[in-house]
Motif scaffolding. Structure first.
Motif, PDB file in Angstrom:
ATOM      1  N   SER A 548      83.949  83.067  -9.821  1.00 54.20           N
ATOM      2  CA  SER A 548      85.352  82.690  -9.618  1.00 54.20           C
ATOM      3  C   SER A 548      86.188  83.067 -10.827  1.00 54.20           C
ATOM      4  N   GLN A 589      88.243  79.314  -3.054  1.00 48.13           N
ATOM      5  CA  GLN A 589      87.096  78.469  -2.773  1.00 48.13           C
ATOM      6  C   GLN A 589      87.572  77.119  -2.236  1.00 48.13           C
ATOM      7  N   ASP A 669      86.928  84.257  -2.113  1.00 55.29           N
ATOM      8  CA  ASP A 669      86.034  83.446  -2.935  1.00 55.29           C
ATOM      9  C   ASP A 669      85.441  82.362  -2.047  1.00 55.29           C
TER      10      ASP A 669
HETATM   11 MG    MG Z   1      83.381  79.803  -7.683  1.00 55.98          MG
END
Ligand code: MG
Ligand code: ATP
Lengths: 775, 158
Positions: A548, A589, A669
């Protein structure tokens, strides 16, 4: 994170060694030996703060301690110099192939210099090994503006602001910047104030002739002159009416004006805040920022609309009264001024205390808001763990601190006001006494004394209210300071000074030697990666390996600490941030939905999108059907943070959002981590069409998600450890193979006992993004 | 968990790195030593990690190690732990941040730049942790125990 990234180019002269090191070293250097590089070390072996210096010449490495003690290592082709850092301490290790020779330590303040030192060391050793002359010192370029840096500086003089500016005591005057557009209104307001104040000063003046020409003569037996009385009373009425009218106009105009300044201040601060990097937000508490933008600006606004106005009127009034008083009788006027110095002294005494007090209450208020901003979004966790009591305790504690700060303030304040009142009463007494004495001496008439007392009543009244303003002014000044704190903070993702505009992005992304640290924690090291236009790259690796983070850097949420990221060969730092991000579609995410309808949320990145486009994007993201199942379809309202939708539904909406802007670069992500395998397959199918022609970077723990990727990049603890397509990596039997095997086993296990082990591919993906900030 | 009759041996190689040989006789190089609670309980919970970050051994309390191991661990930690304890605040360049502080610490006098008030964090037990612009963390062990001058300066930022 201030460490500048430096590119090398051209050449620069060798920096001069400062005293006293220069003298200490004289004896250790041969006459023709020149200093190639030097580094100040601010820690000693035991990690105590103490200065020493490390010097590199063409022949030896010399360490010179604080007391001038020298240790030298003649350069040897086998030497290596390594830089490390941990928790704010950097170290340089000198070693050969058999053992460590020496280790030096320094704080991260010296890190850029240390890295430079290492680079130079490597150049010289390379030259030594190849038996040639080391070239001159390469010049270092500023990462932001690409200007060469002075040889011994790390900050670019061209674009770095000085970090340690003393705050201006006159912060309130900085508000002028916001008042400027309203100059005209301000001037009218001021003239009106002047006139209105003048009008209110007429009545006491009229008491003088009223007394001396009407009342006193009557007492002495004369007839009252009615026409004179009518004239004087008419004058009183007229002046009162005029003062009323003028006062009304003035208050209205100035209130309008201050309200507008307040609004401008608020929006400017908010705009500025929005331009800050994620780093800034990561370090600040939401509640504190909210308090600054809402309540502090409001304080300033109230100050401007009510108190600043009153203050100006008071000052005018006092000056005018003083002039009138002096013109009637200078001696009496002088006596009137007796309490003034005392009041001034008192104000002086109290002012600083009040300001620091208000500054503190402002901070405490931020703390209170922070507790709310922490708890309310996290209410589910609070309830799940039955911690209501503890949170209530936390809030009570914040309030207690607030009370304490305010109590302290009120102690000062409560003494101050009555003291000023007392002083003015005493002043009045003195004037009475002195006046009676003068009347007795026939120096002045009773009328003059009455007028005087009438004026003085106002005069002292004004003094009193003026001293009251001390508190509000200090309050506003403290508020202004906190607001300007935001305004003065330059973004750590700065807009380039010489922006390069991208025309027709192809979508090639190059990461060259990228390093990144959050604070003192190095998260990415030496990442080299080239992603071709249209390529789909899958990023895999353990949780916390920096996937990330890498994506954050590509989106320029943060700027790299070392190295560079280029898009189509252009350093992303030289492209205007907004323009750059237009080309990126990002699915996070942790999907975030704003308060509004689903359609609005999908069209967030492209508000002008047509309904057809929105529906098409939703279809592609496989969100269409579930949206239609909602009672209001696309017009359904979703709450803050998308409450009311499931995790997978939220993810699909955020995929639709990214797809709608039709970006050249798509970043996913863990975009499908919260949906079931079946749905994921369908989204995947849709994505397969969409990724075509776009550069795509996809992060996934479920490796099957990445089957369409042209290339897989495996990360481990901040480094790229493997690269290649699925088959090659499996063949290699390395890191990726282990990950894959583990998942295969899990899948098989699931297949055997489907009812016992529900699919939990996401169990360990609770990334940093998902955690509440505990700052 | 790990028995206190330690089932591993530590040694230091010529490069200054620690090596650990576990009960099975396997040798791990580049072993790192970390404290689990560097502030709350520095001597409790010491973990020995392999180069790739996996735990090799856990020491519940430093007292439970034999003298030789203890010395190796102490040395390694001494070169790694850096959290100066702030003892006195001599001056601050301004009450608004960023502000340069001149301080006395248990590791000698120094100066640092505080970037914002939010970099001062309260820890349980009247402790404060101050992070400077480079991420170096200064600890104040007890706020009430500071001298009046330091407290007064500090109060302007709390
Ligand atoms: Mg991540
Ligand atoms: N804002 C932050 N401040 C400090 N450290 C951070 C921050 N964000 C991430 N980190 C740290 O950086 C490392 C990499 O985090 P990152 O989010 O990039 O991991 P990841 O590979 O995406 O993991 P996951 O698969 O769990 O999402 C982690 O060790 C994490 O603790």
């Amino acid at each position: 994170m201030l460490t500048n990234t430096m590119a090398t180019a051209d050449t620069a002269s060798t920096p001069l060694l400062p005293e006293p090191w220069h003298t200490h070293l004289q004896s250790a250097l041969a006459p023709d030996e020149s200093i190639e590089a030097w580094l100040t070390l601010d820690l000693d072996d035991t990690l105590r703060f103490s200065d020493s210096v490390l010097v590199l010449t063409g022949r030896q490495l010399i360490a010179c301690a604080t007391d001038g003690q020298i240790a030298a290592w003649p350069l040897d082709a086998a030497f290596e110099l390594h830089a490390h850092d941990h928790a704010g301490v950097g170290s340089l290790t000198l070693q050969n192939e058999t053992a460590r020779q020496a280790i030096w330590r320094f704080t991260l303040t010296q890190n850029p210099a240390a890295l430079r030192f290492c680079r130079r060391f490597d150049q010289i050793l390379d030259a030594l090994r190849e038996g040639r002359e080391a070239g001159p010192v390469p010049a270092v370029l500023c990462a932001q503006c690409h200007a060469p840096l002075p040889p011994d500086e790390d900050d670019c003089p061209a674009c770095s602001g000085s970090i340690d500016q003393p705050p201006s005591t006159w912060t309130l005057f900085r508000l002028w910047r916001f008042a400027k557009p309203y100059k005209g209104q301000l001037l009218i307001g001021f003239l009106l104030t002047l006139a209105a104040t003048g009008a209110t000063l007429v009545p006491p003046y009229l008491t003088m002739p009223l007394m001396d020409n009407v009342l006193i003569p009557y007492q002495n037996g004369q007839q009252i002159d009615t026409s004179l009385v009518v004239l004087y009373l008419g004058g009183l009425l007229a002046s009162a009416v005029v003062a009323w009218g003028l006062g009304w106009m003035r208050t209205y105009i100035l209130a309008l004006f201050s309200e507008r300044i307040g609004a401008d201040l608020r929006t400017t601060t908010y705009d500025h805040l929005l331009r800050q990097s994620l780093e800034y937000f990561g370090n600040k508490r939401t509640g504190d920022l909210m308090a600054r933008i809402s309540s502090e600006t409001d304080r300033i606004c109230v100050f401007l609309s009510l108190h600043a106005l009153d203050f100006a009127t008071d000052v005018l009034m006092i000056i005018m009264t003083a002039i009138i008083l002096a013109s009637i009788n200078p001696w009496l006027a002088l006596v009137t001024l007796v309490p003034l110095p005392f009041i001034a002294w008192l104000i002086h005494l109290v002012r600083d205390r009040l300001r620091t007090g208000f500054d503190k209450t402002g901070r405490v208020w931020g703390e209170i808001t922070s507790v709310l901003a922490d708890t309310i979004p996290g209410i589910r966790v609070v309830k799940a763990f039955a911690q209501e009591k503890r949170e209530s305790e936390r809030f009570r504690e914040a309030n207690r601190v607030n009370l304490e700060a305010n109590d302290k303030l009120n102690r000062v304040w409560s003494v101050f006001s009555p003291t000023v009142a007392l002083l003015t009463e005493v002043g009045l007494l003195v004037v009475w006494a002195f006046g009676i004495w003068q009347v007795a001496n026939n120096d002045i008439t009773v009328g003059v004394l009455t007028a005087f007392l009438a004026y003085i009543g106002r005069f002292y009244g004004r003094l009193d209210s003026m001293s009251r303003i001390v508190s509000v002014t200090q309050k506003a000044a403290a508020g202004a300071k906190r607001v300007f704190d935001i305004l003065d903070h330059a973004s750590s993702v700065p807009e380039p000074t010489n922006p390069i505009h991208l025309k027709g992005v192809k979508g090639q992304i190059t990461l060259a030697n990228v390093g990144f640290r959050y604070g003192n924690r190095a998260v990415l090291r030496d990442v080299d990666l080239v992603i071709q236009p249209g390529e789909m790259v899958g990023l895999v690796g353990h949780s916390g390996s920096g996937k990330s983070t890498l994506v954050n850097l590509m989106c320029r949420f943060y700027d790299v600490s070392e190295g560079a990221i280029r898009i189509d060969g252009v350093d992303v730092r030289s492209v205007p941030v907004g323009e750059y991000r237009k080309h990126i579609g990002l699915v996070l995410q942790e999907p975030f939905l704003f308060f509004g309808t689903i359609a609005e949320n999908i069209a967030y990145g492209k508000p002008e999108a047509t309904r057809d486009e929105i529906v098409a994007a939703a279809r592609a993201a496989h969100a269409h059907e579930f949206i239609l199942r909602l009672p209001q379809g696309y017009d359904s309202l979703v709450g803050e943070r998308g409450q009311g939708l499931s995790g997978g539904e939220r993810q699909r909406i955020s995929i639709a959002r990214a797809l709608l802007i039709d970006p050249k670069i798509l970043i996913l992500d863990e975009a499908t981590s919260s949906v079931d395998t079946e749905t994921e397959k369908e989204i995947q199918k849709a994505l397969d069409n969409l990724v075509r022609g776009r550069t795509t970077i996809a992060i996934a723990h479920r490796l099957s998600t990445l089957r369409k990727a042209n290339r897989l990049v495996v990360m481990d603890r901040g480094r790229i450890v493997e690269e290649g397509d699925h088959d090659t990596l499996i063949e290699r039997g390395g890191f990726y193979w282990r990950l894959y095997e583990a998942q295969q086993r899990q899948v098989e296990g699931e297949a055997l006992t489907p009812s016992l082990t529900p699919s939990m591919p996401n169990a360990h993906t609770a990334g940093v993004d998902a955690e509440p900030t505990l700052k | 968990m790990t028995t206190q009759a330690m089932d591993f041996t530590l040694s230091r190689d010529a490069f200054g790195h620690l090596s650990l040989t576990d009960a099975a006789g396997e040798r791990h190089d580049h072993v790192q030593v970390v404290r689990a609670f560097p502030i709350a309980a520095p001597d409790e919970g010491i973990s020995l990690l392999s180069a790739d970050g996996h735990e090799l051994a856990w020491i519940t309390h430093l007292d439970q190690t034999d003298p030789a191991t203890r010395q190796l661990i102490d040395e390694t930690l001494a070169a790694r732990d850096f959290m100066p304890v702030l003892q006195r605040l001599k001056s601050v360049s301004s009450y608004a941040t960023p502000s340069t502080w001149a301080v006395d610490t248990d590791r000698g006098p120094t100066r640092f730049v505080l970037r914002g008030e939010e970099n001062i964090r309260r820890l349980p037990g009247e402790m404060l942790m101050i992070a400077d612009e480079h991420g170096i963390q200064y600890l104040i062990k007890s706020l009430p125990a500071l001298d009046a001058h330091s407290r007064k300066l500090l109060d302007r930022f709390l």
